[in-house]
Design a protein around this motif. Structure first.
Motif, PDB file in Angstrom:
ATOM      1  N   ARG A   8       7.478  24.969 -14.957  1.00  0.00           N
ATOM      2  CA  ARG A   8       7.207  23.626 -14.413  1.00  0.00           C
ATOM      3  C   ARG A   8       8.403  23.179 -13.585  1.00  0.00           C
ATOM      4  O   ARG A   8       9.552  23.285 -14.020  1.00  0.00           O
ATOM      5  N   TRP A   9       8.121  22.697 -12.387  1.00  0.00           N
ATOM      6  CA  TRP A   9       9.141  22.210 -11.458  1.00  0.00           C
ATOM      7  C   TRP A   9       9.180  20.700 -11.560  1.00  0.00           C
ATOM      8  O   TRP A   9       8.137  20.042 -11.460  1.00  0.00           O
ATOM      9  N   LEU A  10      10.369  20.150 -11.769  1.00  0.00           N
ATOM     10  CA  LEU A  10      10.453  18.715 -12.071  1.00  0.00           C
ATOM     11  C   LEU A  10      10.906  17.888 -10.877  1.00  0.00           C
ATOM     12  O   LEU A  10      11.179  16.704 -11.012  1.00  0.00           O
ATOM     13  N   ALA A  11      11.008  18.521  -9.713  1.00  0.00           N
ATOM     14  CA  ALA A  11      11.596  17.814  -8.569  1.00  0.00           C
ATOM     15  C   ALA A  11      10.636  17.715  -7.388  1.00  0.00           C
ATOM     16  O   ALA A  11      10.985  18.037  -6.263  1.00  0.00           O
ATOM     17  N   GLY A  12       9.407  17.265  -7.670  1.00  0.00           N
ATOM     18  CA  GLY A  12       8.482  17.034  -6.574  1.00  0.00           C
ATOM     19  C   GLY A  12       7.358  18.048  -6.550  1.00  0.00           C
ATOM     20  O   GLY A  12       7.254  18.897  -7.433  1.00  0.00           O
ATOM     21  N   ASP A  13       6.487  17.932  -5.512  1.00  0.00           N
ATOM     22  CA  ASP A  13       5.316  18.816  -5.507  1.00  0.00           C
ATOM     23  C   ASP A  13       5.700  20.218  -5.015  1.00  0.00           C
ATOM     24  O   ASP A  13       6.503  20.374  -4.095  1.00  0.00           O
TER      25      ASP A  13
END
Ligand SMILES: Cc1ncc(COP(=O)(O)O)c(C=O)c1O
Length: 368
Positions: free
Chosen positions: A309-314
């Motif tokens: 999961r990437w937590l810094a935007g789409d």
């Protein structure tokens, strides 16, 4: 219905052969021709050197089918049909499904595992995994298979790296047996489990099980385009063969000869791929530990890929910027029709550390 574009393949087509570093590949580092031929016996080498470029047998070379069948308990060579891996999915879906059928498919997933069913006119229900810091998990208790024609699964799973336990897999097979539905099992990543701890193939586990596999991922031979379908049901195999007469008819002669050489060293090749992944995994874990502010780990239980999961935007925007500006390719979750919060990372390439270092540099300079 017409087939919708294959989102993942279109994304790869755009960037795969650009001078970028690939950090999303699902295949393990490819062998070279000398490496593969170096494994051949003197006899196989002589056959290779004098090979004729004629047509080949439509169901596959008998020796190759025999070698493949040896990997399946209760399956003989007549119950194996060779095909390009992606073609094997296409042929199986065509042979089994009719308009109005319902299938249940692991999702997110490799698009052809549900898209061909949609095009045929089937209803597609999704078997979704739970996401947690321990990884992704498909819970067999979530399956509802009444009135379902086929359950379509893919373990080790692309893209999450999910893998059922043996007991969970037995439960999945039992649920399919109780409902009487087909169990179409994409086993392309079989052989890439830690400690070679593979599940029993569907074709061996269940009379209506269909195993789809090939040499692309676990053998480091994606460019051979070599795969197969194995199943106990002779009527299904005949239907698959009929469809194959309208796709490739038969395999390429060099592919068959090289596949025979590869299959004779199967365990060695799978081990080579597992070793590459095992070398890259601690590097990835260290990287994750340094970047908990932007990445949330979702460890792969098996296979060469994971889906953090990437937590810094789409991730669609981020992956496009990363490849254009940073020269590193990741695969955004959008191509799996799975939202904007994840991307796929591939752990099977020899230049993994180089690609990861470039990714890290990009994050340091562009993501706060
Ligand atoms: C789950 C799965 N099945 C089948 C395939 C098709 O394999 P190939 O590209 O070698 O035809 C892929 C390729 O990525 C895959 O991930």
């Amino acid at each position: 219905m017409t087939l919708r574009p294959f989102l993942l393949e279109r994304f790869f087509a755009q960037y795969e052969f650009q001078p970028t570093l690939h950090l999303a590949s699902s295949d393990c580092e490819a062998l070279t021709m000398p490496e593969l031929l170096g494994l051949a016996s003197a006899e196989d080498l002589a056959v290779w050197n004098s090979m004729k470029f004629g047509y080949t047998e439509t169901a596959g070379h008998p020796e190759l089918r025999q070698l493949i069948a040896e990997g399946y308990e209760g399956i003989n060579s007549a119950q194996v049909i060779t095909a390009v891996p992606e073609e094997a999915i296409y042929l199986t879906m065509r042979a089994l499904l009719k308009p109005g059928d319902t299938i249940v498919s692991t999702a997110p997933g490799y698009q052809s595992l549900y898209e061909i069913a949609v095009e045929i006119g089937c209803e597609v229900q999704k078997w979704l995994p739970q996401e947690s810091p321990e990884g992704w998990h498909f819970n067999p208790s979530d399956l509802k298979l009444d009135g379902v024609k086929a359950l379509v699964v893919n373990f080790p799973h692309n893209p999450t790296g999910a893998q059922p336990t043996e007991a969970e897999w037995a439960q999945v097979c039992d649920l399919a047996r109780q409902s009487g539905c087909w169990l179409i099992s994409d086993e392309m990543y079989r052989g890439l489990e830690p400690d070679a701890n593979a599940l029993k193939p569907a074709a061996s586990a269940y009379a209506k099980g269909v195993s789809i596999a090939g040499l692309s991922k676990a053998y480091g031979l994606a460019g051979l385009r070599s795969g197969w379908v194995a199943a106990q049901d002779n009527e299904l195999l005949a239907a698959i063969q009929s469809y194959k007469d309208y796709t490739t008819i038969c395999a390429s002669a060099p592919t068959e000869r090289l596949s025979i050489i590869a299959m004779k060293s199967g365990e060695l090749l799978r081990k080579r791929c597992r070793n590459i992944i095992a070398t890259n995994l601690p590097v990835w874990d260290d990287f994750l530990a340094r970047h908990t502010h932007v990445l949330s780990a979702r460890p792969a239980k098996a296979g060469p890929i994971c889906f953090p999961r990437w937590l810094a935007g789409d991730t669609s925007t981020f992956c496009e910027r990363l490849v254009d500006e940073g020269g590193v390719m990741l695969l955004p979750s959008k191509v799996y029709e799975a939202g904007e919060d994840h991307f796929r990372v591939g752990l099977g390439r020899l230049n993994f550390t180089e690609a990861l270092n470039r990714f890290e540099k990009y994050i340091r300079m562009n993501v706060s």
